[in-house]
Write a protein that holds these residues in place. Structure first.
Motif, PDB file in Angstrom:
ATOM      1  N   THR A  66     -11.475  -7.999  -0.736  1.00 16.50           N
ATOM      2  CA  THR A  66     -10.471  -7.146  -0.116  1.00 16.50           C
ATOM      3  C   THR A  66     -11.184  -6.066   0.676  1.00 16.50           C
ATOM      4  O   THR A  66     -12.017  -5.345   0.128  1.00 16.50           O
ATOM      5  CB  THR A  66      -9.561  -6.500  -1.181  1.00 16.50           C
ATOM      6  N   SER A  74      -4.924  -3.418   4.721  1.00 13.00           N
ATOM      7  CA  SER A  74      -6.018  -4.144   4.069  1.00 13.00           C
ATOM      8  C   SER A  74      -5.963  -5.624   4.444  1.00 13.00           C
ATOM      9  O   SER A  74      -4.893  -6.170   4.684  1.00 13.00           O
ATOM     10  CB  SER A  74      -5.915  -4.024   2.550  1.00 13.00           C
ATOM     11  N   LYS A  76      -7.708  -9.548   3.264  1.00 14.58           N
ATOM     12  CA  LYS A  76      -8.385 -10.263   2.182  1.00 14.58           C
ATOM     13  C   LYS A  76      -8.876 -11.615   2.678  1.00 14.58           C
ATOM     14  O   LYS A  76      -8.293 -12.195   3.586  1.00 14.58           O
ATOM     15  CB  LYS A  76      -7.422 -10.492   1.012  1.00 14.58           C
TER      16      LYS A  76
END
Length: 171
Positions: A66, A74, A76
């Motif tokens: 992440t 964010s 990932k």
């Protein structure tokens, strides 16, 4: 003694990962890169002054990475280091290049799709290397495109409101 030497010399070689994190203005230093396995932290690092990061992963695991920074959405990605045949465990595979761009959050946009990995890497025995799932990435990029379109619409409405307000002030 011989068996201990064999174990020492035949240890598995970790998978190396590196990349950089940027936004529309350039590289992002101080972004957090969190590596987890089954919800447990394996590594936690930050990007350097030029937005670069690197780490290693042992074979035989499934990892979620992440990348985040305050004020940004964010992202990932996952890396599965399993499936490498035992005779290949001492091979130094090419570095997995995982560079990505972060973007600022826009109020009112649903970013829940970003709770999933944007990309998935795994060992492919046909090419004897780690590579990403192109079909999965294509699906996720389409979803990311829908997010970017929602952001555009919200920002357009905000500009229209501001223009209307400024016109009312002038009158």
């Amino acid at each position: 003694f011989v068996s201990k030497c064999t174990l020492f010399y035949s240890q598995t070689v970790p998978v190396r990962v590196q990349g950089d994190v940027s936004d529309d203005k350039g590289n992002i230093s101080g972004a957090n890169v969190l590596v987890t396995q089954s919800g447990k932290t394996v590594n936690n690092l930050t990007t350097d002054g030029s937005g670069k990061y690197n780490f290693e992963l042992p074979l035989g695991g499934d990892y979620l990475i992440t990348v985040s920074k305050e004020g940004y959405v964010s992202k990932k990605f996952s890396i599965n280091t399993g499936g490498v045949p035992p005779e290949k465990a001492t091979t130094q595979f090419p570095i997995i290049q995982a560079s990505l761009g972060l973007f600022k959050k826009v109020e009112g946009v649903d970013y829940s799709v970003m709770n999933q990995p944007l990309n998935k890497y795994k060992y492919n025995s046909e090419v004897d290397n780690f590579e990403y799932d192109t079909d999965y990435l294509e699906q996720m990029l389409a979803k990311l495109g829908a997010i970017k379109e929602a952001e555009k619409q919200i920002l357009k409405k905000e500009k229209e409101k501001e223009a209307g307000y400024n016109a009312a002030i002038k009158q």
